[in-house]
Design a protein around this motif. Structure first.
Motif, PDB file in Angstrom:
ATOM      1  N   GLY A   1     -47.388  44.030 -18.143  1.00 22.91           N
ATOM      2  CA  GLY A   1     -48.414  43.724 -19.132  1.00 22.91           C
ATOM      3  C   GLY A   1     -47.820  43.247 -20.440  1.00 22.91           C
ATOM      4  N   ALA A   2     -46.877  43.992 -20.987  1.00 21.39           N
ATOM      5  CA  ALA A   2     -46.240  43.616 -22.247  1.00 21.39           C
ATOM      6  C   ALA A   2     -45.149  42.576 -22.003  1.00 21.39           C
ATOM      7  CB  ALA A   2     -45.640  44.854 -22.907  1.00 21.39           C
ATOM      8  N   ALA A   3     -44.929  41.728 -22.991  1.00 20.13           N
ATOM      9  CA  ALA A   3     -43.869  40.719 -22.886  1.00 20.13           C
ATOM     10  C   ALA A   3     -42.509  41.398 -22.905  1.00 20.13           C
ATOM     11  CB  ALA A   3     -43.985  39.733 -24.035  1.00 20.13           C
TER      12      ALA A   3
ATOM     13  N   SER B   1     -40.453  63.776 -29.161  1.00 21.69           N
ATOM     14  CA  SER B   1     -41.833  63.339 -28.940  1.00 21.69           C
ATOM     15  C   SER B   1     -42.230  62.429 -30.100  1.00 21.69           C
ATOM     16  CB  SER B   1     -42.786  64.540 -28.860  1.00 21.69           C
ATOM     17  OG  SER B   1     -42.514  65.324 -27.723  1.00 21.69           O
ATOM     18  N   LEU B   2     -42.791  61.255 -29.765  1.00 24.43           N
ATOM     19  CA  LEU B   2     -43.110  60.260 -30.775  1.00 24.43           C
ATOM     20  C   LEU B   2     -44.549  59.792 -30.621  1.00 24.43           C
ATOM     21  CD1 LEU B   2     -39.903  58.050 -30.350  1.00 24.43           C
ATOM     22  CD2 LEU B   2     -40.247  59.850 -32.039  1.00 24.43           C
ATOM     23  N   ASP B   3     -45.034  59.127 -31.656  1.00 25.52           N
ATOM     24  CA  ASP B   3     -46.350  58.503 -31.619  1.00 25.52           C
ATOM     25  C   ASP B   3     -46.176  56.997 -31.496  1.00 25.52           C
ATOM     26  OD1 ASP B   3     -48.679  57.018 -33.184  1.00 25.52           O
ATOM     27  OD2 ASP B   3     -49.500  58.936 -32.525  1.00 25.52           O
ATOM     28  N   LEU B   4     -46.751  56.423 -30.443  1.00 31.39           N
ATOM     29  CA  LEU B   4     -46.688  54.979 -30.210  1.00 31.39           C
ATOM     30  C   LEU B   4     -48.097  54.425 -30.235  1.00 31.39           C
ATOM     31  CD1 LEU B   4     -45.200  52.370 -29.447  1.00 31.39           C
ATOM     32  CD2 LEU B   4     -45.342  53.075 -27.046  1.00 31.39           C
ATOM     33  N   LYS B   5     -48.477  53.867 -31.381  1.00 32.99           N
ATOM     34  CA  LYS B   5     -49.799  53.277 -31.539  1.00 32.99           C
ATOM     35  C   LYS B   5     -50.916  54.254 -31.155  1.00 32.99           C
ATOM     36  CE  LYS B   5     -48.218  48.514 -30.958  1.00 32.99           C
ATOM     37  NZ  LYS B   5     -46.794  48.796 -30.985  1.00 32.99           N
ATOM     38  N   GLY B   6     -50.758  55.490 -31.604  1.00 35.05           N
ATOM     39  CA  GLY B   6     -51.771  56.499 -31.351  1.00 35.05           C
ATOM     40  C   GLY B   6     -51.645  57.205 -30.013  1.00 35.05           C
ATOM     41  N   ILE B   7     -50.582  56.929 -29.272  1.00 36.32           N
ATOM     42  CA  ILE B   7     -50.360  57.548 -27.968  1.00 36.32           C
ATOM     43  C   ILE B   7     -49.090  58.388 -28.036  1.00 36.32           C
ATOM     44  CG2 ILE B   7     -49.950  57.136 -25.504  1.00 36.32           C
ATOM     45  CD1 ILE B   7     -51.331  54.433 -25.852  1.00 36.32           C
ATOM     46  N   LYS B   8     -49.184  59.639 -27.620  1.00 36.19           N
ATOM     47  CA  LYS B   8     -48.011  60.500 -27.604  1.00 36.19           C
ATOM     48  C   LYS B   8     -47.092  60.091 -26.458  1.00 36.19           C
ATOM     49  CE  LYS B   8     -46.527  65.327 -27.202  1.00 36.19           C
ATOM     50  NZ  LYS B   8     -46.955  66.724 -26.993  1.00 36.19           N
ATOM     51  N   VAL B   9     -45.807  59.910 -26.774  1.00 34.49           N
ATOM     52  CA  VAL B   9     -44.823  59.543 -25.758  1.00 34.49           C
ATOM     53  C   VAL B   9     -43.599  60.437 -25.885  1.00 34.49           C
ATOM     54  CG1 VAL B   9     -45.542  57.132 -25.570  1.00 34.49           C
ATOM     55  CG2 VAL B   9     -43.820  57.768 -27.266  1.00 34.49           C
ATOM     56  N   TYR B  10     -42.885  60.573 -24.778  1.00 37.69           N
ATOM     57  CA  TYR B  10     -41.611  61.294 -24.756  1.00 37.69           C
ATOM     58  C   TYR B  10     -40.480  60.271 -24.815  1.00 37.69           C
ATOM     59  CZ  TYR B  10     -43.999  65.598 -23.174  1.00 37.69           C
ATOM     60  OH  TYR B  10     -44.798  66.703 -23.068  1.00 37.69           O
ATOM     61  N   ARG B  11     -39.564  60.439 -25.759  1.00 37.04           N
ATOM     62  CA  ARG B  11     -38.389  59.569 -25.844  1.00 37.04           C
ATOM     63  C   ARG B  11     -37.283  60.136 -24.950  1.00 37.04           C
ATOM     64  NH1 ARG B  11     -36.076  56.124 -29.692  1.00 37.04           N
ATOM     65  NH2 ARG B  11     -38.167  55.173 -29.581  1.00 37.04           N
TER      66      ARG B  11
ATOM     67  N   ALA C   1     -39.222  45.841 -24.328  1.00 39.71           N
ATOM     68  CA  ALA C   1     -40.663  45.579 -24.321  1.00 39.71           C
ATOM     69  C   ALA C   1     -41.353  46.756 -24.971  1.00 39.71           C
ATOM     70  CB  ALA C   1     -41.187  45.364 -22.901  1.00 39.71           C
ATOM     71  N   ALA C   2     -42.509  46.488 -25.548  1.00 40.59           N
ATOM     72  CA  ALA C   2     -43.285  47.558 -26.178  1.00 40.59           C
ATOM     73  C   ALA C   2     -44.768  47.269 -26.007  1.00 40.59           C
ATOM     74  CB  ALA C   2     -42.927  47.679 -27.663  1.00 40.59           C
ATOM     75  N   LEU C   3     -45.530  48.319 -25.926  1.00 36.68           N
ATOM     76  CA  LEU C   3     -46.977  48.232 -25.802  1.00 36.68           C
ATOM     77  C   LEU C   3     -47.559  47.552 -27.040  1.00 36.68           C
ATOM     78  CD1 LEU C   3     -49.056  49.456 -23.707  1.00 36.68           C
ATOM     79  CD2 LEU C   3     -49.382  51.298 -25.360  1.00 36.68           C
ATOM     80  N   ASP C   4     -48.401  46.526 -26.835  1.00 36.92           N
ATOM     81  CA  ASP C   4     -49.052  45.897 -27.985  1.00 36.92           C
ATOM     82  C   ASP C   4     -50.338  46.655 -28.330  1.00 36.92           C
ATOM     83  OD1 ASP C   4     -51.136  44.962 -26.235  1.00 36.92           O
ATOM     84  OD2 ASP C   4     -49.885  43.247 -25.714  1.00 36.92           O
ATOM     85  N   HIS C   5     -50.936  46.322 -29.488  1.00 42.66           N
ATOM     86  CA  HIS C   5     -52.111  47.061 -29.962  1.00 42.66           C
ATOM     87  C   HIS C   5     -53.299  46.913 -29.013  1.00 42.66           C
ATOM     88  CE1 HIS C   5     -50.601  48.464 -33.820  1.00 42.66           C
ATOM     89  NE2 HIS C   5     -49.997  47.292 -33.964  1.00 42.66           N
ATOM     90  N   GLU C   6     -53.493  45.713 -28.476  1.00 36.50           N
ATOM     91  CA  GLU C   6     -54.631  45.478 -27.584  1.00 36.50           C
ATOM     92  C   GLU C   6     -54.512  46.321 -26.314  1.00 36.50           C
ATOM     93  OE1 GLU C   6     -56.803  41.775 -25.183  1.00 36.50           O
ATOM     94  OE2 GLU C   6     -55.128  41.400 -26.544  1.00 36.50           O
ATOM     95  N   THR C   7     -53.316  46.323 -25.721  1.00 36.12           N
ATOM     96  CA  THR C   7     -53.114  47.109 -24.503  1.00 36.12           C
ATOM     97  C   THR C   7     -53.190  48.604 -24.810  1.00 36.12           C
ATOM     98  OG1 THR C   7     -51.652  45.358 -23.675  1.00 36.12           O
ATOM     99  CG2 THR C   7     -51.576  47.475 -22.540  1.00 36.12           C
ATOM    100  N   ALA C   8     -52.684  49.002 -25.976  1.00 32.61           N
ATOM    101  CA  ALA C   8     -52.748  50.419 -26.363  1.00 32.61           C
ATOM    102  C   ALA C   8     -54.193  50.881 -26.484  1.00 32.61           C
ATOM    103  CB  ALA C   8     -52.005  50.632 -27.675  1.00 32.61           C
ATOM    104  N   ASP C   9     -55.035  50.053 -27.112  1.00 30.72           N
ATOM    105  CA  ASP C   9     -56.447  50.407 -27.260  1.00 30.72           C
ATOM    106  C   ASP C   9     -57.132  50.500 -25.901  1.00 30.72           C
ATOM    107  OD1 ASP C   9     -56.170  50.490 -29.981  1.00 30.72           O
ATOM    108  OD2 ASP C   9     -56.887  48.443 -30.314  1.00 30.72           O
ATOM    109  N   MET C  10     -56.814  49.554 -25.008  1.00 30.81           N
ATOM    110  CA  MET C  10     -57.400  49.568 -23.676  1.00 30.81           C
ATOM    111  C   MET C  10     -56.926  50.798 -22.896  1.00 30.81           C
ATOM    112  SD  MET C  10     -57.069  46.700 -20.650  1.00 30.81           S
ATOM    113  CE  MET C  10     -55.316  47.025 -20.468  1.00 30.81           C
ATOM    114  N   PHE C  11     -55.639  51.109 -23.056  1.00 32.08           N
ATOM    115  CA  PHE C  11     -55.059  52.269 -22.375  1.00 32.08           C
ATOM    116  C   PHE C  11     -55.764  53.551 -22.819  1.00 32.08           C
ATOM    117  CE2 PHE C  11     -51.799  55.502 -21.576  1.00 32.08           C
ATOM    118  CZ  PHE C  11     -51.325  55.131 -20.329  1.00 32.08           C
ATOM    119  N   LYS C  12     -55.959  53.677 -24.122  1.00 29.19           N
ATOM    120  CA  LYS C  12     -56.619  54.872 -24.655  1.00 29.19           C
ATOM    121  C   LYS C  12     -58.079  54.934 -24.227  1.00 29.19           C
ATOM    122  CE  LYS C  12     -55.143  53.907 -28.834  1.00 29.19           C
ATOM    123  NZ  LYS C  12     -54.931  53.961 -30.291  1.00 29.19           N
ATOM    124  N   GLU C  13     -58.753  53.790 -24.226  1.00 30.09           N
ATOM    125  CA  GLU C  13     -60.179  53.766 -23.889  1.00 30.09           C
ATOM    126  C   GLU C  13     -60.415  54.061 -22.407  1.00 30.09           C
ATOM    127  OE1 GLU C  13     -63.966  50.664 -23.920  1.00 30.09           O
ATOM    128  OE2 GLU C  13     -62.105  50.153 -24.957  1.00 30.09           O
TER     129      GLU C  13
END
Length: 461
Positions: free
Chosen positions: A56-58, A267-277, A405-417
């Motif tokens: 999904g992400a470039a 543990s980090l925040d990636l565009k409002g999503i909790k992730v494990y580094r 690669a990193a999650l973009d804002h659009e995909t992050a919003d869709m992922f959360k929704e």
């Protein structure tokens, strides 16, 4: 009669509350099933499949070359090489979807097409920029320290170092010594990695994405040891859901011809999503005397100082016997001798370590940086003129890359929704049912006991 009805009503209320609480408890594994059954399994219609079949992400590969500043002094006087980092030169990669996707008995087999498109806006210069690097033809195993090899070098006016364009060095050029097209990643465009066969996770979600075979084999053949030849884990794009940060994550990388593991760091925040580094541990490329598991990766005791050298991996056995060594950029976590034999290197964990940011509920990798350095080895010779001043075997850095690669804002919003909204709704329902059920049960049961005691003095029930 009225008292009996009252007691019966309170008892019924307590039973009803208990049932609500039990229902709330039942919804907890039901919530897990939503992730396991409808999101994490690799099959058409799931979030996992959509992210798996096509990234999904470039994804970009950034290349930094080590430009040699004193090639003449090295050859003529045996001076210590001095390099300057030049880059990044950036290419878009992994933009093609998987091909020949075939599902069979809870597994899926596929090919991973390879391609690279230059991105000028993300690069310091054009592909035509020229870099002075080690001459790949002089270093490769086809050119041994013999009179014939010395004659080839003289007749083609070659030397220990050469000046080539970025495009040539990466993707190939015709070499007059080898009389073939050679390059660090040649051939690349139009080729494939695989085939891979992985578990879909439909029969056991703990195995989702696990690589079962690569190129038709369940284990590797590059190393003279069963342990080193094991194919462990996934391809690092995803892992089994409900990640336990106390346990390492295993993955196989065809770029380095082996499996590795990464451990939880933060543990980090990636565009409002909790992730494990997760990061590779320093002992991944440690010397065998520090990490005995790496003994089977030591192939040349002479070059690695009797297998005491840390920070490099000899992958010649999976690269046509070319003397290629893989390391982290700037020999991060490597033996000091590596940076003493080539000056100008500055390792930094922040810029040179490999990491993955994994969403713990789904196991999806939402951001990553895979950082690898490509080195080649050359040694002293009494016959070949350009090697006569070389004092010792040298593992020489050519280029390091950052595939990221990193999650973009659009995909992050869709992922959360699409995912978290359902999970959060279910969690609210769980807590509400548990809370209301327990409250009703406690209240009704307490009132029942009070009424019972009033009509039965001296007795509790």
């Amino acid at each position: 009669m009225g008292c009996c009805n009252r007691r019966c009503g309170l008892l019924a209320g307590a039973v009803f509350g208990a049932l609500l609480a039990v229902l709330g408890g039942i919804l907890i594994p039901a919530g897990n099933s939503i992730i396991e059954g409808t999101e994490a399994v690799i099959e058409n219609g799931t979030t996992a499949y959509d992210n798996w079949v096509s990234t999904g992400a470039a994804v970009y590969r950034q290349f930094w070359f080590f430009d040699v500043t004193n090639p003449v002094e090295i050859v003529e006087n045996g001076a210590t090489p001095v390099v300057v980092q030049r880059g990044p030169y950036t290419y878009k990669t992994r933009y093609l979807p998987k091909e020949n996707v075939t599902f069979t008995n809870f597994t899926v087999t596929f090919l991973l097409p390879l391609g690279a498109i230059f991105e000028p806006s993300m690069s310091v210069g054009p592909e035509e920029d020229h870099i002075t690097v080690l001459n790949l033809a002089v270093a490769v195993s086809e050119c041994q320290p013999t009179d014939q090899c010395s004659g080839l070098i003289k007749s083609t006016n070659s030397s220990l170092f050469q000046r080539r364009s970025v495009k040539e060095l990466l993707w190939g050029y015709y070499d007059p010594m080898l009389k073939v097209t050679t390059g660090l990643f040649s051939p690349y465009n139009g080729t494939y990695d695989g085939p891979y066969t992985v578990s879909t996770g439909e029969d056991d979600i703990a195995n989702v994405g696990k690589i079962l075979s690569w190129r038709g084999e369940e284990s590797l053949t590059f190393w003279d040891d069963k342990y080193c030849n094991m194919i462990n884990g996934t391809d690092a794009s995803s892992f089994a859901p409900f990640v336990d940060k106390r346990k390492p994550l295993y993955f196989f990388s065809s770029d380095i011809c082996r499996s590795v593991s990464a451990s939880y760091e933060d543990s980090l925040d990636l565009k409002g999503i909790k992730v494990y580094r997760y990061t590779l541990q320093p002992n991944t490329l440690a010397a065998p005397n520090v990490n005995p598991d790496n003994q089977c990766y030591c192939r040349d005791p002479k070059v690695t100082k009797n297998c005491t050298m840390a920070g490099v991996l000899d992958i010649s056995s999976c690269q046509g016997n070319k003397p290629i060594y893989i390391s982290l950029p700037h020999f991060l976590y490597g033996s000091p001798s590596l940076r003493e034999s080539v000056l100008g290197l500055s390792p930094s964990p922040e810029h040179h370590d490999t990491f993955m940011d994994v969403e713990p509920i789904t196991g999806f990798t939402l951001r990553f940086a895979k950082r690898i350095q490509v080195n080649m080895m050359y040694g002293p010779s009494k016959v070949i003129t350009v090697l006569k001043q070389v004092k010792d075997y040298t593992i020489f850095p050519i280029v390091w890359l950052n595939e990221t690669a990193a999650l973009d804002h659009e995909t992050a919003d869709m992922f959360k929704e699409e995912l978290f909204s359902r999970v959060e709704t279910l969690e609210v329902l769980q807590l509400s049912l548990l809370g209301i059920g327990v409250s009703i049960f406690v209240l009704c049961f307490t009132m029942y006991c009070v009424v019972r005691c009033r009509h039965s003095p001296g007795k509790f029930v």
